[in-house]
Design a protein around this motif. Structure first.
Motif, PDB file in Angstrom:
ATOM      1  N   ALA A   4     -19.932  -1.875 -19.578  1.00  0.00           N
ATOM      2  CA  ALA A   4     -20.868  -2.799 -20.219  1.00  0.00           C
ATOM      3  C   ALA A   4     -22.292  -2.445 -19.854  1.00  0.00           C
ATOM      4  O   ALA A   4     -22.542  -1.651 -18.942  1.00  0.00           O
ATOM      5  N   ALA A   5     -23.210  -3.037 -20.603  1.00  0.00           N
ATOM      6  CA  ALA A   5     -24.632  -2.882 -20.306  1.00  0.00           C
ATOM      7  C   ALA A   5     -25.206  -4.260 -20.025  1.00  0.00           C
ATOM      8  O   ALA A   5     -24.871  -5.227 -20.707  1.00  0.00           O
ATOM      9  N   PHE A   6     -26.066  -4.326 -19.025  1.00  0.00           N
ATOM     10  CA  PHE A   6     -26.769  -5.577 -18.711  1.00  0.00           C
ATOM     11  C   PHE A   6     -28.189  -5.449 -19.240  1.00  0.00           C
ATOM     12  O   PHE A   6     -28.885  -4.488 -18.947  1.00  0.00           O
ATOM     13  N   LYS A   7     -28.613  -6.430 -20.020  1.00  0.00           N
ATOM     14  CA  LYS A   7     -29.907  -6.290 -20.692  1.00  0.00           C
ATOM     15  C   LYS A   7     -30.640  -7.615 -20.648  1.00  0.00           C
ATOM     16  O   LYS A   7     -30.078  -8.641 -21.019  1.00  0.00           O
ATOM     17  N   MET A   8     -31.858  -7.625 -20.175  1.00  0.00           N
ATOM     18  CA  MET A   8     -32.677  -8.847 -20.214  1.00  0.00           C
ATOM     19  C   MET A   8     -33.369  -8.913 -21.567  1.00  0.00           C
ATOM     20  O   MET A   8     -33.826  -7.899 -22.088  1.00  0.00           O
ATOM     21  N   MET A   9     -33.452 -10.141 -22.132  1.00  0.00           N
ATOM     22  CA  MET A   9     -34.121 -10.290 -23.430  1.00  0.00           C
ATOM     23  C   MET A   9     -35.321 -11.213 -23.336  1.00  0.00           C
ATOM     24  O   MET A   9     -36.206 -11.189 -24.181  1.00  0.00           O
ATOM     25  N   HIS A  10     -35.320 -12.074 -22.313  1.00  0.00           N
ATOM     26  CA  HIS A  10     -36.434 -13.005 -22.119  1.00  0.00           C
ATOM     27  C   HIS A  10     -36.561 -13.130 -20.607  1.00  0.00           C
ATOM     28  O   HIS A  10     -35.623 -13.525 -19.944  1.00  0.00           O
ATOM     29  N   TRP A  11     -37.715 -12.779 -20.059  1.00  0.00           N
ATOM     30  CA  TRP A  11     -37.817 -12.708 -18.600  1.00  0.00           C
ATOM     31  C   TRP A  11     -38.157 -14.077 -18.021  1.00  0.00           C
ATOM     32  O   TRP A  11     -38.538 -15.003 -18.740  1.00  0.00           O
ATOM     33  N   ALA A  12     -38.033 -14.182 -16.708  1.00  0.00           N
ATOM     34  CA  ALA A  12     -38.208 -15.476 -16.040  1.00  0.00           C
ATOM     35  C   ALA A  12     -39.613 -16.025 -16.260  1.00  0.00           C
ATOM     36  O   ALA A  12     -40.590 -15.283 -16.251  1.00  0.00           O
ATOM     37  N   THR A  13     -39.691 -17.342 -16.467  1.00  0.00           N
ATOM     38  CA  THR A  13     -41.002 -17.974 -16.673  1.00  0.00           C
ATOM     39  C   THR A  13     -41.287 -19.044 -15.630  1.00  0.00           C
ATOM     40  O   THR A  13     -42.399 -19.538 -15.553  1.00  0.00           O
ATOM     41  N   GLY A  14     -40.281 -19.453 -14.852  1.00  0.00           N
ATOM     42  CA  GLY A  14     -40.502 -20.518 -13.866  1.00  0.00           C
ATOM     43  C   GLY A  14     -41.220 -19.954 -12.657  1.00  0.00           C
ATOM     44  O   GLY A  14     -40.666 -19.158 -11.906  1.00  0.00           O
ATOM     45  N   PRO A1314     -20.542  -4.937 -24.294  1.00  0.00           N
ATOM     46  CA  PRO A1314     -19.602  -3.843 -24.025  1.00  0.00           C
ATOM     47  C   PRO A1314     -20.105  -2.509 -24.570  1.00  0.00           C
ATOM     48  O   PRO A1314     -20.824  -2.477 -25.567  1.00  0.00           O
ATOM     49  N   LEU A1315     -19.756  -1.424 -23.889  1.00  0.00           N
ATOM     50  CA  LEU A1315     -20.171  -0.074 -24.298  1.00  0.00           C
ATOM     51  C   LEU A1315     -18.948   0.819 -24.433  1.00  0.00           C
ATOM     52  O   LEU A1315     -17.945   0.616 -23.751  1.00  0.00           O
ATOM     53  N   GLU A1316     -19.060   1.864 -25.275  1.00  0.00           N
ATOM     54  CA  GLU A1316     -18.035   2.907 -25.301  1.00  0.00           C
ATOM     55  C   GLU A1316     -18.127   3.733 -24.021  1.00  0.00           C
ATOM     56  O   GLU A1316     -19.198   3.852 -23.450  1.00  0.00           O
ATOM     57  N   GLU A1317     -17.020   4.355 -23.661  1.00  0.00           N
ATOM     58  CA  GLU A1317     -17.048   5.100 -22.394  1.00  0.00           C
ATOM     59  C   GLU A1317     -18.037   6.257 -22.434  1.00  0.00           C
ATOM     60  O   GLU A1317     -18.779   6.478 -21.483  1.00  0.00           O
ATOM     61  N   LEU A1318     -18.073   6.968 -23.547  1.00  0.00           N
ATOM     62  CA  LEU A1318     -18.967   8.128 -23.621  1.00  0.00           C
ATOM     63  C   LEU A1318     -20.425   7.702 -23.446  1.00  0.00           C
ATOM     64  O   LEU A1318     -21.177   8.295 -22.673  1.00  0.00           O
ATOM     65  N   THR A1319     -20.808   6.642 -24.170  1.00  0.00           N
ATOM     66  CA  THR A1319     -22.183   6.132 -24.052  1.00  0.00           C
ATOM     67  C   THR A1319     -22.443   5.677 -22.625  1.00  0.00           C
ATOM     68  O   THR A1319     -23.496   5.961 -22.049  1.00  0.00           O
ATOM     69  N   PHE A1320     -21.459   4.980 -22.051  1.00  0.00           N
ATOM     70  CA  PHE A1320     -21.645   4.469 -20.692  1.00  0.00           C
ATOM     71  C   PHE A1320     -21.874   5.615 -19.719  1.00  0.00           C
ATOM     72  O   PHE A1320     -22.792   5.571 -18.900  1.00  0.00           O
ATOM     73  N   ARG A1321     -21.048   6.671 -19.799  1.00  0.00           N
ATOM     74  CA  ARG A1321     -21.200   7.788 -18.844  1.00  0.00           C
ATOM     75  C   ARG A1321     -22.578   8.434 -19.002  1.00  0.00           C
ATOM     76  O   ARG A1321     -23.221   8.812 -18.029  1.00  0.00           O
ATOM     77  N   ARG A1322     -23.023   8.562 -20.253  1.00  0.00           N
ATOM     78  CA  ARG A1322     -24.324   9.188 -20.487  1.00  0.00           C
ATOM     79  C   ARG A1322     -25.441   8.343 -19.875  1.00  0.00           C
ATOM     80  O   ARG A1322     -26.314   8.834 -19.173  1.00  0.00           O
ATOM     81  N   LEU A1323     -25.388   7.020 -20.156  1.00  0.00           N
ATOM     82  CA  LEU A1323     -26.463   6.153 -19.653  1.00  0.00           C
ATOM     83  C   LEU A1323     -26.387   6.002 -18.139  1.00  0.00           C
ATOM     84  O   LEU A1323     -27.399   5.834 -17.479  1.00  0.00           O
ATOM     85  N   GLN A1324     -25.173   6.083 -17.596  1.00  0.00           N
ATOM     86  CA  GLN A1324     -25.074   5.938 -16.138  1.00  0.00           C
ATOM     87  C   GLN A1324     -25.678   7.148 -15.435  1.00  0.00           C
ATOM     88  O   GLN A1324     -26.362   7.005 -14.424  1.00  0.00           O
ATOM     89  N   SER A1325     -25.427   8.364 -15.992  1.00  0.00           N
ATOM     90  CA  SER A1325     -26.051   9.529 -15.335  1.00  0.00           C
ATOM     91  C   SER A1325     -27.560   9.485 -15.508  1.00  0.00           C
ATOM     92  O   SER A1325     -28.306   9.897 -14.615  1.00  0.00           O
ATOM     93  N   LEU A1326     -28.026   8.961 -16.635  1.00  0.00           N
ATOM     94  CA  LEU A1326     -29.476   8.807 -16.814  1.00  0.00           C
ATOM     95  C   LEU A1326     -30.020   7.815 -15.780  1.00  0.00           C
ATOM     96  O   LEU A1326     -31.069   8.040 -15.167  1.00  0.00           O
TER      97      LEU A1326
END
Length: 1407
Positions: A4-14, A1314-1326
């Protein structure tokens, strides 16, 4: 979901921490040394004009991991520039107080750190050198990391000056065997800046010694030799063990004023007490003052005070000349110093103690304020209330002695800041309740009742709220519903604009429903069909001599004509009242397409440019007709000649880019209102083709770019006011031409002389800072050193960089005194480069001129050297994630439109397949997508009778829409609307059939004490309560609960409560859900509102709760709603969660879950199961599977079998975990279980009965774990949107993929996808590469931040199967060469990585 990928879309404001200090400027800078009349042109950017209120420091705020530095801009009362500041009016204008009519916060820098800020202080410079040095920021992070940051003018940002870490195996002895510490490190600084101290691990005090002013750690870089304003720095650190000083439980500490050496006062408890013991043992705290000698590392005790109440929790230092310390307790305030002590009881719970009782300590209740988490004074007349429960406020205060200093007229104005703004602005401000409280509540003043209060001069404080920062946290719950103005026929991404998030945020009187809409859905005024449209422009027309138009201010003038360019003709419409076509009656060129149109000569003429010529028109009549010939005559013979490709207009100049890559300039003459064509020398003497160009008009009260050149006051064109034909003067400001060549270089020329004033090599590579290569060549070419790898790789890369070109440029500065220009460039692969200009003055000897000038530049050194903008630099601004679109090589359309006033806002609009608004607030660009209409071909602003400050956009389907922006608050990561509730919202759900939102709200109520006490008695056991020894006087605050059924009345308007369901006394509503139950008698489904409650009556009364079922009907012909109670029953235990399971009702009642069937009048139990051991916090259902989260015992996974009416426990997590929220994550055919906990982690489990380690399926196995850094309170499952890659295989597994959107208590929103395995491996090495190749702010390590935080409990680490998009976004901010290098090292291509990141942002572009 294996990855999976964790992605923030709106950052903390408090905002949790705030502080003030001279970060970007020193205190000496702020007070002008020269009379302010001449200070205008020459002074540096930061200097502010003469103020009665002294130098104003910066404001630093921290919200979770977001660090921001602001500058406070002050508007003075009689400032001549107020006329053009009308646009900035909402920013806390209003009453004039102490000569100030308004103040606003302006962002200097914004960072998202890889760690949550635990505490924040500013290390002052110590007034040793007349306030020349600047202050530094000290941040602390768990468990014991300290970073010191200072502002570096050369990069216009913060850089780390020192880092101190007391973690890891070397420092394990500091923990003294403890694993868990309730709070992170706490930092405090000496008021004179001699040292700072950090309390870590409960009892270890780390003393940081500040460097003396004369000795810096390192010699500053040579280009800052003449800058004495280095910031304060830390020289060394050592540790003091407070345990050796016989201190056990430290609660707080502070440095106090008025001693020669730094003195720290520590509040600690020498013996603990507890609730049952308080009557006998209550004065257990004490304070000790230690003198800190940093050179000898000694700290003798100089005085102490015993017998402070057990509930003392905070220390405040009293400023000199009084000195000493205030100890704040729950019911008392104590004052202690070396020579005196006294205390003040605040209520009748204060336990009398020996010692002097103060005769008079003057406490004044001034105004109701927002519930604050931190507070700081900013200079001598402002303070900032930072809040994580409501909006944070910047308040100006003024204390007059004697009678109130404001005249009565002004007093009324203060009482009513809201009502004197026009109604449109008032809507747009959407103030928090706090603002209104501050404005409406009357001033109450308490005077001491001491004997001599007749002689006290009456002190009176006046307050004015000057600015507020919006906060949507804490998000306790949210629900996903339809917007009122949704489009039922929309599909794909456009369909997402039909939804909105309705969130419960805030607390108490700051409680509100927050409506969040990520994409803007404009309010359509009218819509026409207009196929084949290519471009659209609106123009003004000032009647030549008629003075009628003089009365109307420029910004309120209506547009006169609308020019629409179709495939092979041009239409002209009149726009004054209604749109009427006048194509036949005007002299416009209508036989072919128009390339651009605009106004010249102060709106007295219109210029229309078409492929082979241009026309100048006065209203409907042509005054001049030009035909354009290409400059390259040889080419003319061969081809038909070049035509105009793009146009940029800056009155009185028009810049044309021809299709053959040359440029031409039309120069206007304001006296005759005619233009002539010039071929600028650029296109003649160089073989480089111009790919993109734009004119930049530097106007405003003082031209900004002029300050960046060395001989600013000698440069030409200073305010040459040109007398127009009508006798009015036009101050043209300066005009510059920005050009980008096909080799990627960018050059700026002054117009009309076309001297080169600024040159950047390889603008296309998008470096983080760009400056003039002419002077600072070496600094700019540092990338080239890394590129001398093996030749063949180099060749491949060169080709890769060569096919990326700049396709469009725009440079703009909006009218305000301090605004700095933005430069926007679009590359052919869809990347948007956004730069913000700033000034950094370089001393003459430091500029390495001669060494780096390349041969073609050294033509006429002597005169170019003088006028170059050597102090101009640009810093790259990171843009929040946006979906890129590639520009096909043949097609060239202008996508950027600058708007000055659409609904009172200003910025850029980016058209194309994914349209985007860039709105300018406080010197930052806010990006808001507009997805509801699909691709937008053309955009222009429109202001006329029927459409006030609106706009026109044309969709790719050929619809012309005239729209206005909805009245939301856009100065936030997502557009937001807040609806105040005057109570705390706890849970909200969406009633889809009727479009209602039932909300649980609790309101504080004062009740008589005897009523409260009698409710704590168990009625069944009988009344065993002695009345004698209890004083029954007084009141006690309790919360009263109700369920409000709310709905939006009209688009973006106020929300109305349609019905209210009150709870009984001391009954708390815990959960509200809309459930669909199968009525077994009538054999049909019914949709009902179910409420679960609990009676909260203290520990002596057995827990009970009620289940309530209501039917909700809309009464025909009226807006009111009829709510009928269908069923209610009292059960043992609290009903903390409920859900409908295949037509049955599942209840979590105390320590068991029960499944009921519904007969239409009764709920009958059909099955039960004795899980959870303690208390259910959340309940989720998919098909016949049940996931429940327990408050301490982690998660349970059950299934329901209809045949034998059984609830079976399939598996559970054997660890202990304090759950906050749970949800199923679906990826194709795999089902995973997601849970968030109180340590700010997320874990993903799966059920694998065949795996040996699952103990025959009893145990849930870990699939991934991740530290989010925020408390997630709610997950929502949303289907992923189709990306370009998915469309190839229809009917595949990919259609059934879901992401989890989550909201947090810190005010942030993100998703796990969720991510495909190939994409995940690529982004993880990045990701692994980026950990080392990106310079992280404050020296924090993203890998350690994302490790699971087990807080001392035994935890077996799970697999690392989540990539962190917060780190991956840094890849786009790297220079192009570095991107290619990293992609090559991990064995992939830059295009592949960009396409993966882009697909992810398209798939999760919800709302």
């Amino acid at each position: 979901m294996s990855f999976a990928a964790f992605k923030m879309m709106h950052w903390a404001t408090g905002i949790e921490h705030c502080a003030s200090g001279f970060i970007t400027h020193s205190s000496a800078d702020s007070t002008p040394k020269i009379p302010p009349i001449t200070a205008d042109d020459i002074d540096s950017d930061w200097t502010t004009s003469t103020k009665p209120i002294g130098p104003v420091p910066n404001l630093i705020t921290a919200a979770a991991n977001v660090l921001e530095v602001y500058i406070v801009r002050i508007q003075e009362e009689a400032s001549p520039s107020l006329a053009h500041k009308a646009a900035a009016e909402p920013k806390g204008g209003g009453a004039v107080l102490a000569g100030v009519s308004g103040a606003s916060l302006e962002l200097v820098c914004h960072y998202r750190l890889h760690g949550n800020v635990e505490s924040l202080e500013v290390l002052p410079n110590g007034a040793t050198d007349g306030g020349r040095r600047r202050d530094s920021i000290i941040l602390t992070f768990r468990d014991a990391k300290i970073s010191v940051l200072e502002f570096d003018e050369s990069i216009c940002g913060l850089r780390t000056s020192s880092m101190h870490c007391f973690e890891g195996s070397d420092w394990v002895h500091l923990r003294r065997g403890r694993e868990f510490f309730p709070r992170g490190p706490l930092v405090k600084v000496d008021p004179l800046g001699r040292c700072a101290a950090v309390l870590a691990y409960g009892l270890q005090m780390i003393v940081l010694k500040a460097a003396e002013a004369s000795t810096g750690l390192t010699a500053p870089a040579e280009d800052s030799t003449f800058r004495t304003a280095a910031a304060s720095r830390i020289e060394s650190s050592y540790i003091v063990g407070l345990r050796d000083l016989d201190m056990k439980h430290v609660k707080d500490f502070i440095f106090i004023h008025g001693y020669i050496e730094p003195v720290v006062v520590i509040l600690h408890e020498h013996e603990l007490t507890w609730a049952g013991r308080v009557a006998w043992k209550h004065h257990t705290c004490m304070v000790s003052a230690l003198s800190v000698n940093t050179t000898l590392k000694q700290h003798p005790l100089i005085w102490s005070a015993m017998n402070l109440p057990h509930d003392a929790y905070k220390l405040l230092a009293v400023p000199s000349p009084i000195g000493g310390v205030l100890v704040i307790g729950a019911n008392t305030i104590h004052y202690h110093s070396q020579s005196a002590s006294c205390h003040l009881g605040l209520n009748n719970f204060a336990v009398p103690a020996d010692g002097r009782v103060v005769q008079r300590l003057e406490l004044m209740k001034s105004r109701a304020s927002v519930l604050t988490s931190d507070i700081t004074t900013i200079g001598s007349s402002f303070f900032f209330l930072g809040s994580r429960l409501g909006d944070s406020l910047l308040v100006q205060y003024y204390s007059g002695v004697g009678a109130p200093t404001l005249s009565p007229g002004v007093k009324e104005e203060v009482g009513d800041i809201e009502s004197d703004a026009p109604s449109m602005k008032r809507l747009r401000r959407s103030p928090s309740d706090a603002l209104q409280d501050l404005i409406t509540s009357e001033e109450l003043t308490f005077y001491g009742t001491g004997p001599n209060n007749a002689q006290i001069a009456q002190k009176n404080f006046t307050f004015a709220v000057r600015d507020s920062l919006l906060n949507i946290g804490p998000l306790k719950d949210f629900s996903y519903g339809l917007r009122i103005n949704g489009d039922p026929n929309a599909t794909g991404v456009a369909k997402q604009s039909n939804y909105e998030l309705v969130c419960c945020s805030g607390h108490g009187k700051n409680g509100a429903l927050t409506v969040l809409q990520k994409s803007i859905r404009p309010d359509t005024v009218t819509q026409e069909s207009l196929p084949g449209c290519k471009g659209i422009w609106t123009v003004y027309h000032k009647n030549l001599r008629s003075d009628s138009s003089k009365g109307v201010a420029d910004k309120d003038e209506y547009h006169a004509y609308l020019i629409i360019s179709l495939e092979n003709r041009t239409m002209v419409l009149q726009t004054a009242n209604n749109l009427e076509e006048v194509t036949e009656n005007v002299d416009y060129y209508v036989q072919g397409t128009t390339v651009s149109a605009g106004n010249l000569f102060g709106r007295r003429r219109v210029i229309q440019v078409f492929a082979r010529g241009a026309r100048i028109l006065d209203g409907a009549f042509m005054t001049q007709d030009l035909s354009l010939k290409s400059s390259n005559t040889e080419m003319n013979a061969a081809s038909d000649g070049a035509t105009v490709s793009s146009v940029s207009i800056a009155d009185p100049y028009v810049l044309l880019r021809m299709t053959d890559g040359s440029i031409q300039l039309l120069v206007g003459d304001p006296y005759t209102c005619s233009v002539s064509v010039i071929n600028p020398p650029v296109s003649e003497n160089s073989d480089k083709l111009v790919l993109a160009c734009t004119l930049y008009h530097d106007k405003g009260s003082e031209p900004w770019i002029r300050k960046t050149s060395t001989d600013a006051w000698l440069s030409t064109g200073i305010g040459e006011a040109i007398d127009g034909a009508d006798g009015s003067t036009h101050d043209h400001g300066d005009v510059y031409c920005v050009v980008c060549y096909d080799n990627g270089d960018l050059e700026i020329f002054d117009v009309p002389n076309f001297n080169s004033v600024f040159l950047v090599d390889k603008f296309v590579s998008g470096r983080s800072h760009i400056l003039d290569t002419f002077f600072h060549g070496a600094a700019n070419n540092h990338i080239n050193l890394t590129n001398n790898y093996s030749e063949d790789i180099g060749q491949v890369r060169k080709e890769a960089t060569h096919n990326i070109k700049v396709v469009e440029l725009s440079m703009q500065r909006w009218d305000s005194e301090h605004n700095r220009p933005f430069l926007l460039g679009i590359l052919s692969d869809g990347t948007i480069l956004c730069y913000h200009a700033y000034i950094y003055e370089v001393s003459d000897n430091a500029s390495k001129t001669e060494g780096v000038i390349s041969s073609q530049n050294s033509v006429n050194l002597s005169n170019t050297n003088a006028s170059r903008l050597r102090n101009l630099r640009f810093v790259r601004v990171p843009l929040d994630t946006y979906a890129k679109e590639e520009t096909p090589s043949g097609v060239r359309s202008q996508r950027i439109t600058v708007f000055k006033n659409v609904g009172g806002l200003q910025g850029f609009f980016l058209s194309g397949s994914r349209p985007m608004w860039f709105m300018m607030f406080r010197e930052r660009l806010r990006m808001h997508p507009q997805g509801c209409d699909g691709p937008i071909v053309a955009f222009t602003v429109l202001h006329n009778v029927n459409c006030n400050h609106g706009f026109i956009c044309i969709t790719s389907e050929g619809a012309l829409k005239i729209c206005q922006l909805p009245a939301l608050s856009y100065d936030n990561y997502w557009p937001v609307q807040k609806i105040g509730l005057k109570g705390t919202p706890h849970q909200v759900t969406y009633f889809a059939e009727k479009n209602f939102y039932p909300v649980i709200v609790s309101v504080p109520v004062l009740k008589p004490l005897n009523q409260v006490l009698s409710s704590l008695v168990d009625q069944e056991v009988g009344n065993q309560f002695e009345h004698d020894n209890i004083n029954m006087e007084g009141t006690y605050p309790t919360e009263e609960f109700e369920v409000r059924i709310m709905e939006p009345e009209k688009i973006n308007g106020p929300w109305q409560t349609r019905a209210t369901i009150p709870m009984q006394s001391s009954e708390h509503a815990l959960t509200v859900r809309v459930v669909t139950l199968f009525n077994t008698t009538a054999q049909r489904n019914e949709t009902l509102l179910a409420i679960g409650t609990a009676y909260v009556q203290g520990e002596d009364v057995a827990a009970r709760g009620r289940i309530l079922l209501y039917s909700v009907e809309r009464i025909s012909d009226s807006i009111q709603v009829k709510v009928t109670e269908v069923y209610s029953k009292e059960l043992k235990g609290a009903i903390s969660a409920l859900a409908s399971l295949q037509g049955h009702l599942l209840l979590a009642s105390g320590p068991k879950i029960i499944l009921h069937k519904w007969t239409g009048s009764e709920l009958n139990g059909v099955a039960f199961h004795d899980v959870p051991p303690l208390y259910v916090v959340s309940l989720n259902i998919v098909k016949n599977f049940i996931l429940l989260g327990d408050i301490h015992k982690s998660i349970y996974f059950l299934s329901w079998k209809e045949q034998g009416s059984q609830l079976n426990l399939l598996a559970k997590d054997f660890g202990s975990l304090d759950c906050l929220a749970t949800e199923f994550l679906i990826d194709g055919t795999t089902l995973s279980l997601t849970v968030s906990d109180d340590q700010k982690n997320v874990q993903i489990f799966y059920y694998a009965p065949k795996a040996s380690e699952s103990w025959k399926g009893q145990k849930l196995l870990s699939r991934a774990e991740f530290h989010v850094g925020a408390h997630i309170t709610k997950f929502l499952r949303l289907q992923l949107l189709p990306t370009s890659a998915d469309r190839i295989i229809p009917g595949s597994d990919k259609t059934n993929r879901f992401a989890l959107l989550f909201g947090t208590l810190e005010g942030s929103i993100g998703c796990i996808a969720p991510l495909e395995e190939l994409t995940f491996r690529r982004l993880q090495s990045l990701q692994k590469k980026l950990v080392n190749s990106v310079c992280h702010v404050a020296g924090l390590n993203p890998r350690s931040f994302r490790h699971f935080h087990s807080n001392g409990k035994a935890h077996r680490p799970g697999p690392d199967s989540i990539v962190d998009c917060e780190l991956l976004v840094h890849f786009e901010m790297l220079a192009l060469e570095d991107q290619l290098e990293i992609a090559n090292q991990i064995g992939t291509t830059r295009m592949q990585i960009m396409s993966n990141l882009n697909d992810l942002s398209v798939a999760t572009s919800f709302l």
